[in-house]
Design a protein around this motif. Structure first.
Motif, mmCIF file in Angstrom:
data_model
loop_
_atom_site.group_PDB
_atom_site.id
_atom_site.type_symbol
_atom_site.label_atom_id
_atom_site.label_comp_id
_atom_site.label_asym_id
_atom_site.label_seq_id
_atom_site.Cartn_x
_atom_site.Cartn_y
_atom_site.Cartn_z
ATOM 1 N N ARG A 118 2.118 14.839 -16.153
ATOM 2 C CA ARG A 118 0.839 13.798 -15.799
ATOM 3 C C ARG A 118 1.248 13.172 -15.268
ATOM 4 N NH1 ARG A 118 0.172 17.388 -18.816
ATOM 5 N NH2 ARG A 118 -0.789 17.545 -20.903
ATOM 6 N N SER A 119 2.796 12.392 -15.289
ATOM 7 C CA SER A 119 3.198 11.313 -14.299
ATOM 8 C C SER A 119 3.340 11.387 -13.149
ATOM 9 C CB SER A 119 5.063 10.651 -14.321
ATOM 10 O OG SER A 119 5.623 11.958 -14.438
ATOM 11 N N SER A 120 3.175 13.011 -12.171
ATOM 12 C CA SER A 120 3.508 13.630 -11.043
ATOM 13 C C SER A 120 1.540 13.569 -10.732
ATOM 14 C CB SER A 120 3.476 15.053 -10.485
ATOM 15 O OG SER A 120 5.402 14.822 -11.792
ATOM 16 N N ASP A 121 0.903 13.809 -11.443
ATOM 17 C CA ASP A 121 -0.370 13.971 -10.577
ATOM 18 C C ASP A 121 -0.719 12.937 -10.192
ATOM 19 O OD1 ASP A 121 0.351 16.779 -12.127
ATOM 20 O OD2 ASP A 121 -1.295 17.011 -14.061
ATOM 21 N N LEU A 122 -1.410 11.394 -11.544
ATOM 22 C CA LEU A 122 -1.249 10.450 -11.646
ATOM 23 C C LEU A 122 -0.439 9.716 -10.151
ATOM 24 C CD1 LEU A 122 -2.352 7.664 -12.314
ATOM 25 C CD2 LEU A 122 -0.509 7.413 -13.642
ATOM 26 N N LEU A 123 0.816 9.972 -9.777
ATOM 27 C CA LEU A 123 1.269 9.045 -9.048
ATOM 28 C C LEU A 123 1.176 10.094 -7.497
ATOM 29 C CD1 LEU A 123 4.492 7.907 -8.128
ATOM 30 C CD2 LEU A 123 5.515 9.508 -7.935
ATOM 31 N N TYR A 124 1.207 11.178 -7.517
ATOM 32 C CA TYR A 124 0.558 12.103 -6.616
ATOM 33 C C TYR A 124 -0.513 11.211 -5.508
ATOM 34 C CZ TYR A 124 -1.443 15.659 -3.033
ATOM 35 O OH TYR A 124 -1.632 15.976 -2.180
ATOM 36 N N PHE B 253 -0.762 0.438 -11.204
ATOM 37 C CA PHE B 253 -1.477 1.819 -12.327
ATOM 38 C C PHE B 253 -1.586 0.431 -13.567
ATOM 39 C CE2 PHE B 253 2.347 5.112 -10.948
ATOM 40 C CZ PHE B 253 0.820 5.244 -10.274
ATOM 41 N N LYS B 254 -1.902 -0.572 -13.485
ATOM 42 C CA LYS B 254 -1.930 -1.776 -14.532
ATOM 43 C C LYS B 254 -0.759 -1.729 -15.767
ATOM 44 C CE LYS B 254 -5.448 -2.938 -12.240
ATOM 45 N NZ LYS B 254 -5.488 -4.204 -11.262
ATOM 46 N N LEU C 78 -10.843 2.855 -12.364
ATOM 47 C CA LEU C 78 -10.573 3.049 -13.243
ATOM 48 C C LEU C 78 -9.219 2.417 -13.950
ATOM 49 C CD1 LEU C 78 -9.889 7.063 -12.367
ATOM 50 C CD2 LEU C 78 -12.117 5.821 -14.094
ATOM 51 N N MET C 79 -8.444 2.228 -12.774
ATOM 52 C CA MET C 79 -6.974 1.009 -12.930
ATOM 53 C C MET C 79 -7.784 0.312 -13.909
ATOM 54 S SD MET C 79 -4.691 2.682 -12.622
ATOM 55 C CE MET C 79 -4.018 4.152 -11.255
ATOM 56 N N GLU C 80 -9.177 -0.578 -13.283
ATOM 57 C CA GLU C 80 -9.273 -1.953 -13.934
ATOM 58 C C GLU C 80 -9.770 -1.240 -15.455
ATOM 59 O OE1 GLU C 80 -13.031 -5.105 -12.972
ATOM 60 O OE2 GLU C 80 -12.090 -3.399 -11.416
ATOM 61 N N TYR C 81 -10.351 -0.483 -15.464
ATOM 62 C CA TYR C 81 -10.824 -0.394 -16.812
ATOM 63 C C TYR C 81 -9.497 0.039 -17.640
ATOM 64 C CZ TYR C 81 -13.350 2.547 -20.686
ATOM 65 O OH TYR C 81 -14.128 2.862 -22.119
ATOM 66 N N SER D 55 -6.666 -1.233 -17.635
ATOM 67 C CA SER D 55 -6.093 -2.635 -18.178
ATOM 68 C C SER D 55 -7.334 -3.033 -19.046
ATOM 69 C CB SER D 55 -6.036 -2.779 -16.212
ATOM 70 O OG SER D 55 -5.428 -4.469 -16.671
ATOM 71 N N ASP D 56 -8.230 -3.949 -18.775
ATOM 72 C CA ASP D 56 -9.019 -4.096 -19.888
ATOM 73 C C ASP D 56 -9.255 -3.953 -21.060
ATOM 74 O OD1 ASP D 56 -9.763 -6.039 -17.576
ATOM 75 O OD2 ASP D 56 -11.115 -5.298 -16.956
ATOM 76 N N ASN D 57 -9.188 -2.360 -21.586
ATOM 77 C CA ASN D 57 -9.387 -1.982 -22.600
ATOM 78 C C ASN D 57 -8.321 -1.542 -22.604
ATOM 79 O OD1 ASN D 57 -12.827 -0.964 -23.312
ATOM 80 N ND2 ASN D 57 -11.912 -1.010 -20.906
ATOM 81 N N LYS D 58 -6.978 -1.452 -21.910
ATOM 82 C CA LYS D 58 -5.535 -1.279 -22.471
ATOM 83 C C LYS D 58 -4.988 0.119 -22.900
ATOM 84 C CE LYS D 58 -4.739 -6.508 -24.347
ATOM 85 N NZ LYS D 58 -4.490 -6.920 -25.484
ATOM 86 N N MET D 59 -5.717 0.872 -22.389
ATOM 87 C CA MET D 59 -5.574 2.016 -22.834
ATOM 88 C C MET D 59 -3.980 3.000 -22.921
ATOM 89 S SD MET D 59 -8.280 4.431 -20.266
ATOM 90 C CE MET D 59 -8.200 5.656 -20.955
ATOM 91 N N ARG D 60 -3.690 3.465 -23.618
ATOM 92 C CA ARG D 60 -1.925 4.410 -23.324
ATOM 93 C C ARG D 60 -2.293 5.648 -22.605
ATOM 94 N NH1 ARG D 60 0.343 1.388 -26.856
ATOM 95 N NH2 ARG D 60 2.144 3.266 -27.610
ATOM 96 N N ALA D 61 -3.251 6.486 -22.691
ATOM 97 C CA ALA D 61 -3.192 7.557 -22.169
ATOM 98 C C ALA D 61 -3.288 7.315 -20.632
ATOM 99 C CB ALA D 61 -3.287 8.874 -23.236
ATOM 100 N N ARG D 62 -3.038 6.600 -20.372
ATOM 101 C CA ARG D 62 -3.596 6.341 -18.627
ATOM 102 C C ARG D 62 -3.560 7.850 -17.706
ATOM 103 N NH1 ARG D 62 -2.335 0.238 -17.229
ATOM 104 N NH2 ARG D 62 -2.563 -0.706 -19.640
ATOM 105 N N ALA D 63 -2.534 7.705 -18.227
ATOM 106 C CA ALA D 63 -2.302 9.459 -17.146
ATOM 107 C C ALA D 63 -3.084 10.785 -17.299
ATOM 108 C CB ALA D 63 -1.078 10.348 -17.067
#
Length: 293
Positions: free
Chosen positions: A10-16, A40-41, A111-114, A116-124
């Motif tokens: 997942r980290s590779s996908d998000l970073l790309y 990535f917030k 997406l990043m703002e959302y 961060s505001d909702n403190k999502m854990r599984a961001r990737a």
């Protein structure tokens, strides 16, 4: 590019995705891991923990040929483990015949703002699911309209789980979020007419289609296929069938249990009879082991 052939981590996908978005039209840019992870917030303490993960992600993307890395002096970077949070590096996005997708920077910012505001854990995972939908409605070039998106895509919960690892519940939650953020129109209100099985979720980019047009096309397509919209009557019928199936399953299990209990009773009775016979034989046997009548 085939969805299954893209990096599975997942980290590779998000970073790309972020690298493509940052490179823009020139396909090149300069950055550092600290800046990327702040985008990535992630909190400062979390960034420190994430650095090794994204060092490996950079290495993987480079080995797969998706990106090329260079120092500020334009020397090739072969070992990404030496990149600290503040080490500046240049990168370029490889020119592939089948590029994964065009990055939509405004969507990523939303997406990043959302998250961060909702403190999502599984961001990737969330971003990867969004990327899957992007890929399924990938950009294509039309002679008259320029760069446009495919009209409507479809995805099942099972396919989403295979591609991103998310659960059925998370699949529904992600669809609701993308709809609320007005990034995608989502439709999952149709079922098959006989067994009321949910039809694959349909979706379309809000930038390329109005909600009214999306719903019109979905209704037209579903009706031509004989599918029916979910209603109170359909829901009641699904619940009723589910209860009947559950009842039959329980009844079958109960009957099996009763058969087992009956078998146990019969065995116990046989044991009891044999025990009584043994007691009788013992009474009829003298000290020498001979029967006495």
């Amino acid at each position: 590019r085939d969805l299954h052939s893209f990096p599975t981590r997942r980290s590779s996908d998000l970073l790309y995705y972020m690298l493509v978005a940052g490179a823009g039209l020139k396909s090149t840019s300069i950055t550092n891991l600290g800046y990327l992870l702040s985008d990535f917030k992630y909190s400062p303490s979390t960034i420190k923990e994430q650095i090794p993960i994204y060092q490996e992600a950079l290495q993987e993307l480079q080995e797969l040929g998706y990106i090329e890395l260079y120092s500020e002096e334009l020397e090739p970077i072969e070992d990404t483990s030496k990149l600290t949070k503040s080490t500046a590096f240049r990168y370029s996005i490889a020119e592939l015949d089948e590029h994964y997708f065009k990055a939509d920077i405004s969507n990523m910012e939303t997406l990043m703002e959302y998250m961060s505001d909702n403190k999502m854990r599984a961001r990737a995972n969330f971003v990867r699911y969004y990327m899957v939908l992007q890929r399924k409605t990938n950009y294509k070039r039309d002679n008259n309209k320029g760069v446009v998106g495919s009209e409507i895509g479809k995805i099942t919960g099972k396919e989403a789980q295979e591609l991103t690892g998310i659960t059925a519940k998370t699949f529904t939650e992600y669809n609701e979020i993308l709809s609320e953020l007005e990034i995608y129109h989502i439709s999952n209100k149709y079922v098959t007419p006989n067994i009321f099985k949910n039809v694959a979720t349909r979706f379309a980019r809000t930038k390329f289609m109005s909600k009214a047009q999306f719903e019109y096309l979905i209704d037209k397509d579903m009706q031509s296929m004989g599918n029916i919209p979910v209603s109170k009557e359909v829901t009641r019928e699904k619940i009723s069938r589910s209860m009947i199936k559950h009842h039959r399953k329980n009844k079958s299990a109960q009957e099996s249990l009763m058969e087992l209990e009956q078998a146990v009773v019969e065995v116990e009775e046989q044991v009891k009879v044999h025990s009584e016979i043994d007691d009788l034989l013992e009474l009829c046997t003298n000290a020498n082991g001979d029967f006495e009548f």
